[in-house]
Design a protein around this motif. Sequence first.
Motif, PDB file in Angstrom:
ATOM      1  N   UNK A   1      -0.915  -1.702  46.196  1.00 36.85           N
ATOM      2  CA  UNK A   1      -2.159  -0.696  46.675  1.00 36.85           C
ATOM      3  C   UNK A   1      -2.204  -0.017  45.423  1.00 36.85           C
ATOM      4  N   UNK A   2      -1.616   1.670  45.734  1.00 38.90           N
ATOM      5  CA  UNK A   2      -1.145   2.805  44.905  1.00 38.90           C
ATOM      6  C   UNK A   2      -1.330   2.689  43.410  1.00 38.90           C
TER       7      UNK A   2
ATOM      8  N   UNK B   1      -4.960   4.017  42.937  1.00 39.85           N
ATOM      9  CA  UNK B   1      -4.013   5.223  42.067  1.00 39.85           C
ATOM     10  C   UNK B   1      -4.410   6.326  43.221  1.00 39.85           C
ATOM     11  N   UNK B   2      -4.265   5.624  44.307  1.00 36.71           N
ATOM     12  CA  UNK B   2      -4.214   6.566  45.693  1.00 36.71           C
ATOM     13  C   UNK B   2      -3.555   5.991  47.341  1.00 36.71           C
ATOM     14  N   UNK B   3      -3.018   6.607  47.853  1.00 39.83           N
ATOM     15  CA  UNK B   3      -1.882   6.130  48.815  1.00 39.83           C
ATOM     16  C   UNK B   3      -3.317   5.977  50.063  1.00 39.83           C
ATOM     17  N   UNK B   4      -3.251   5.038  50.958  1.00 38.98           N
ATOM     18  CA  UNK B   4      -4.051   4.326  51.788  1.00 38.98           C
ATOM     19  C   UNK B   4      -3.853   5.060  52.665  1.00 38.98           C
ATOM     20  N   UNK B   5      -4.380   6.096  53.117  1.00 44.99           N
ATOM     21  CA  UNK B   5      -3.868   7.580  54.106  1.00 44.99           C
ATOM     22  C   UNK B   5      -3.762   7.117  55.442  1.00 44.99           C
TER      23      UNK B   5
ATOM     24  N   UNK C   1      -6.150  -6.460  47.735  1.00 42.50           N
ATOM     25  CA  UNK C   1      -5.363  -6.077  49.313  1.00 42.50           C
ATOM     26  C   UNK C   1      -5.011  -7.427  49.942  1.00 42.50           C
ATOM     27  N   UNK C   2      -5.372  -8.399  48.807  1.00 42.10           N
ATOM     28  CA  UNK C   2      -4.259  -9.630  48.803  1.00 42.10           C
ATOM     29  C   UNK C   2      -3.401  -9.561  49.268  1.00 42.10           C
TER      30      UNK C   2
END
Length: 300
Positions: A142-143, A147-151, A268-269
């Motif tokens: 995902x990151x 380009x970002x963490x799933x905070x 996401x899958x």
Amino acid sequence: MQSQRAGNALAAFSFVLWGLLPLYYQYLPQANINDLLALRIVFSVPCMFLICMMLRQPLPKLAELLKDKRSLVMAFIAGLIMCVSWYAFTWAMTHGQVLAASLGFFINPLFAIALAVFFLKERLSHAQVMAVILGILGIGYQVWHYGELPWISLIMGSFFALYGLCKKNIRFDAMTSVTLEAALLAPLAIGFLAWTYIDGTSTALYADSSTLMLYIGSAPVTLAPLVFFALAINRTSLTMVGLMQYIEPSLQFILAVVLFNEVFDGVKAVSFGFIWLGLILCTLEAVLRMVKRRKRMQTS
């Protein structure tokens, strides 16, 4: 055997209730999370006293509680940690991020495994090692793409695992512990509500009566599954509880995709797929252990 079946049913019911919580929070879109959390804490105290009365479970006297100051301190810390997890959870529920909440609960066991290794010096099985690696790959995928963490997911999963670790150091029974966690934080919550009311910045306290009742209702709605879980924990095995805990995020996942039409793209899958595969490996390992244990009991 009947007691264990009742425990299994109670545990499953508690996870179903947790899984259906997004349906309640859809009535509070864009809710003020600070007000929501404060009102939940304040009204959790009378709710827990009422529940204990209904279950005929008397709470220990203050003198008995003060004898175990370590558990009191840990209950306060556990309450604070749970506040962070619930803050992230309620934000996700009220801002169209139910899928993120589902991911948070799916990765929670991976954080719990990591904490058990670092703090409890437990050794990982091969399946648990693979689950951790696959979980890291899932989040990393995902990151890499977004380009970002799933905070939100990471905060929920990690702080709920920390909450479980704190609970291991509390020697009070489950109902007393939950009541104390709310009671110890209630003065802070009341102070916050009083300040925002006087300052005129409170969203909930200046809202119409139906909206205010929805804010207050978050206390019994979130406590109900916790009570059923507390009733189940002494009637069934931790293995069964561990296997059934995926009911909650699975229901939230279905609600997010089918009912709330949240985007579930290819990225996401793949991410969920890595995490699910790791959890499947751990589940199969737990089932095999349970079957072997029963065979040994039957032969002995």
